[in-house]
Write a protein that holds these residues in place. Structure first.
Motif, PDB file in Angstrom:
ATOM      1  N   LEU A 175      -1.611  -7.271  25.133  1.00 56.34           N
ATOM      2  CA  LEU A 175      -2.033  -5.920  25.493  1.00 56.34           C
ATOM      3  C   LEU A 175      -3.459  -5.656  25.011  1.00 56.34           C
ATOM      4  O   LEU A 175      -4.279  -5.080  25.735  1.00 56.34           O
ATOM      5  CB  LEU A 175      -1.080  -4.888  24.890  1.00 56.34           C
ATOM      6  N   VAL A 176      -3.771  -6.108  23.802  1.00 56.95           N
ATOM      7  CA  VAL A 176      -5.121  -5.938  23.267  1.00 56.95           C
ATOM      8  C   VAL A 176      -6.125  -6.741  24.081  1.00 56.95           C
ATOM      9  O   VAL A 176      -7.231  -6.267  24.383  1.00 56.95           O
ATOM     10  CB  VAL A 176      -5.157  -6.350  21.781  1.00 56.95           C
ATOM     11  N   GLN A 177      -5.744  -7.963  24.452  1.00 57.55           N
ATOM     12  CA  GLN A 177      -6.626  -8.809  25.253  1.00 57.55           C
ATOM     13  C   GLN A 177      -6.955  -8.139  26.581  1.00 57.55           C
ATOM     14  O   GLN A 177      -8.095  -8.185  27.058  1.00 57.55           O
ATOM     15  CB  GLN A 177      -5.951 -10.168  25.501  1.00 57.55           C
ATOM     16  N   GLU A 178      -5.966  -7.467  27.172  1.00 55.46           N
ATOM     17  CA  GLU A 178      -6.163  -6.848  28.483  1.00 55.46           C
ATOM     18  C   GLU A 178      -6.820  -5.478  28.410  1.00 55.46           C
ATOM     19  O   GLU A 178      -7.668  -5.144  29.245  1.00 55.46           O
ATOM     20  CB  GLU A 178      -4.818  -6.725  29.205  1.00 55.46           C
ATOM     21  N   PHE A 179      -6.460  -4.690  27.392  1.00 53.68           N
ATOM     22  CA  PHE A 179      -6.888  -3.283  27.381  1.00 53.68           C
ATOM     23  C   PHE A 179      -7.822  -2.914  26.217  1.00 53.68           C
ATOM     24  O   PHE A 179      -8.293  -1.796  26.163  1.00 53.68           O
ATOM     25  CB  PHE A 179      -5.655  -2.373  27.337  1.00 53.68           C
ATOM     26  N   GLN A 180      -8.075  -3.830  25.301  1.00 47.82           N
ATOM     27  CA  GLN A 180      -8.940  -3.612  24.146  1.00 47.82           C
ATOM     28  C   GLN A 180      -8.332  -2.595  23.158  1.00 47.82           C
ATOM     29  O   GLN A 180      -7.264  -2.069  23.389  1.00 47.82           O
ATOM     30  CB  GLN A 180     -10.355  -3.173  24.555  1.00 47.82           C
ATOM     31  N   THR A 181      -9.069  -2.402  22.061  1.00 46.61           N
ATOM     32  CA  THR A 181      -8.631  -1.454  21.029  1.00 46.61           C
ATOM     33  C   THR A 181      -9.752  -0.442  20.791  1.00 46.61           C
ATOM     34  O   THR A 181     -10.894  -0.700  21.156  1.00 46.61           O
ATOM     35  CB  THR A 181      -8.305  -2.168  19.696  1.00 46.61           C
TER      36      THR A 181
ATOM     37  N   ASN B 261      -0.122   2.552  17.695  1.00 47.01           N
ATOM     38  CA  ASN B 261      -1.578   2.510  17.780  1.00 47.01           C
ATOM     39  C   ASN B 261      -2.045   1.132  17.347  1.00 47.01           C
ATOM     40  O   ASN B 261      -1.745   0.693  16.217  1.00 47.01           O
ATOM     41  CB  ASN B 261      -2.215   3.586  16.894  1.00 47.01           C
ATOM     42  N   LEU B 262      -2.744   0.454  18.222  1.00 48.67           N
ATOM     43  CA  LEU B 262      -3.249  -0.883  17.932  1.00 48.67           C
ATOM     44  C   LEU B 262      -4.737  -0.793  17.618  1.00 48.67           C
ATOM     45  O   LEU B 262      -5.513  -0.198  18.375  1.00 48.67           O
ATOM     46  CB  LEU B 262      -3.018  -1.811  19.126  1.00 48.67           C
ATOM     47  N   TYR B 263      -5.124  -1.389  16.488  1.00 45.92           N
ATOM     48  CA  TYR B 263      -6.507  -1.341  16.011  1.00 45.92           C
ATOM     49  C   TYR B 263      -7.001  -2.757  15.696  1.00 45.92           C
ATOM     50  O   TYR B 263      -6.212  -3.635  15.336  1.00 45.92           O
ATOM     51  CB  TYR B 263      -6.617  -0.523  14.728  1.00 45.92           C
ATOM     52  N   THR B 264      -8.317  -2.924  15.763  1.00 54.84           N
ATOM     53  CA  THR B 264      -8.953  -4.165  15.321  1.00 54.84           C
ATOM     54  C   THR B 264      -9.590  -3.939  13.955  1.00 54.84           C
ATOM     55  O   THR B 264     -10.300  -2.946  13.741  1.00 54.84           O
ATOM     56  CB  THR B 264     -10.032  -4.621  16.314  1.00 54.84           C
ATOM     57  N   VAL B 265      -9.323  -4.856  13.037  1.00 56.17           N
ATOM     58  CA  VAL B 265      -9.916  -4.764  11.703  1.00 56.17           C
ATOM     59  C   VAL B 265     -11.414  -5.035  11.793  1.00 56.17           C
ATOM     60  O   VAL B 265     -11.861  -5.970  12.466  1.00 56.17           O
ATOM     61  CB  VAL B 265      -9.256  -5.776  10.742  1.00 56.17           C
TER      62      VAL B 265
END
Length: 437
Positions: free
Chosen positions: A26-32, A303-307
């Motif tokens: 999901l992150v790969q497709e939609f980003q964070t 909620n998905l976040y990138t460190v």
């Protein structure tokens, strides 16, 4: 705060799964940052409340308190699941209209409804307007008299019952901005005005005692009070009380310290109290309404976040910063709400240190979790904050001119954007240059 006993769905690679989708995909497709809802979990929770009522064999309505999360897509899901909705603004009502939601199943709340909002509600013939004060009662009456229409109303009262929750989300105590007061005679005076007005169809009594309630006691006390009040009013004014609306506030699990009850336990205690009291008061059993919001969508949200950066000072808890924060979830800063987080690549990874999970906004108070036992993480890893589906995106802002995240619905292994990610251009779309002459 620990991630202990937080059991999340994982795939064979050990990655967090949301609605049958790999969180990393999901992150790969939609980003964070990214807000994701497991829609099957939402559906199951609506059905659990409805089944609990069915087992009690009473007439009922489950109305989604949509201030928790209001978009066209979630309204469409609620309609599919045969739930009503309640709205608290013209914007939420307009969104429901755009979603094709049946207006007969809409309740309109709010303590300061404007003339234009009430005119829209009357024009669309919403199912019921929950009256909150005398100014609103007069304003609605004038609109109905001018348009020669009639509309159903309920009377919101303050029952003087305080739920054991944060003071910002207590609403049932006597000193509240919501509802008509009982001891002073306000509520009874309002009822008289309603009954004397041919444009108003009195449907029942509404009360709401607060949010994130984890015990049945408050609801049982509310049931005693509303049934007693209904019996008094029916005897004094010879008017039927078709509906008792107990509001919402059913708590969910944010951390391992939270122990929410299943819908069936809440509903069983509430309905049994109403049945017993109605029998004692020789009162016909009314239709029972509830308004769950958080409990329907909260647990289903992630909620998905990138460190990003980290700050480590000897002797102090490290700050680990992600690419979101108070702009997409202000609850920790607003009223010290607590959450649990996991690594999306390995939700069951053991904790190695205690950190502060910080947001990217220029505020010292932008801390998502102030004490989190967590694996040691590095830049670029994905962190998932759990149970963020209520009052996260709904309260999102553009503080620091940061665009709001996209919202994705995941169900049966398929993901769909239901709210597009804002762009910098979106942030400036309504701005106008200052013409300094």
């Amino acid at each position: 705060m620990t991630t202990e006993s937080v059991v999340e769905s994982v795939n064979t690679a050990g990655h967090l799964m949301i609605g049958g989708c790999d969180a990393l995909d999901l992150v790969q497709e939609f980003q964070t940052p990214l807000v994701v809802y497991d829609i099957e979990q939402v559906r199951q929770q609506v059905r659990a409340f409805r089944q609990a009522f069915e087992e009690q064999q009473v007439n009922y309505v489950v109305s989604y308190a949509s201030k928790a999360f209001a978009t066209q897509a979630i309204y469409q899901v609620m309609n599919q699941e045969k739930a009503h909705i309640d709205v608290v603004s013209g914007g939420e009502l307009y969104t429901a209209i755009q979603a094709g939601f049946p207006m007969a199943h809409v309740s309109f709340h709010g303590n300061n409804k404007s003339r234009s909002e009430l005119e829209l509600a009357v024009q669309e013939q919403v199912g019921v307007i929950i009256l909150d004060n005398f100014d609103e009662l007069d304003l609605l009456s004038s609109i109905l008299e001018r348009t020669e229409q009639k509309i159903a109303v309920m009377l919101r009262i303050t029952p003087d019952i305080t739920a054991h929750t944060h003071e910002y989300i207590q609403t049932g105590q006597a000193d509240s901005k919501f509802g008509f007061d009982l001891p002073s005679g306000q509520a009874e005076a309002a009822l008289k005005q309603i009954l004397e007005n041919p444009h108003l169809d009195f449907r029942g009594i509404h009360a709401h005692i607060g949010s994130q309630i984890l015990a049945v006691t408050g609801f049982e006390l509310l049931a005693h009070k509303l049934v007693e009040l209904a019996a008094q009013w029916q005897q004094k004014f010879q008017c039927p009380i078709p509906v008792l609306n107990f509001g919402g506030g059913f708590g969910i699990r944010y951390t391992a310290e939270d122990h929410p009850l299943a819908p069936a336990k809440f509903i069983s205690a509430l309905v049994q109290t109403v049945k017993t009291d109605c029998q004692q008061q020789q009162l016909p059993l009314p239709e029972i309404w509830i308004e769950p919001g958080r409990s329907l969508v909260g647990p289903a949200g992630y909620n998905l976040y990138t460190v990003g950066s980290s700050k480590r000072v000897p002797g102090l808890k490290p700050y680990v910063t992600v690419d979101g924060g108070m702009g997409d979830n202000i609850r920790p800063a607003l009223y010290q709400a607590e959450y649990t987080a996991v690594l999306a690549a390995n939700p069951q990874a053991p904790a190695e240190e205690t950190i502060r999970l910080a947001g990217r906004y220029c505020e010292s108070g932008d801390i998502l979790i102030s004490e989190l036992e967590f694996p040691r993480v590095h830049q670029g890893q994905i962190v998932a904050l759990l149970a963020t589906g209520a009052y996260g995106y709904a309260m999102a802002s553009n503080y620091n001119r940061v665009p709001r995240p996209a919202v994705v619905f995941a169900e049966q292994g398929k993901a769909q954007v239901v709210v597009e990610r804002e762009s910098y251009a979106d942030l400036n779309r309504l701005d106008r240059a200052y013409q300094n002459k």
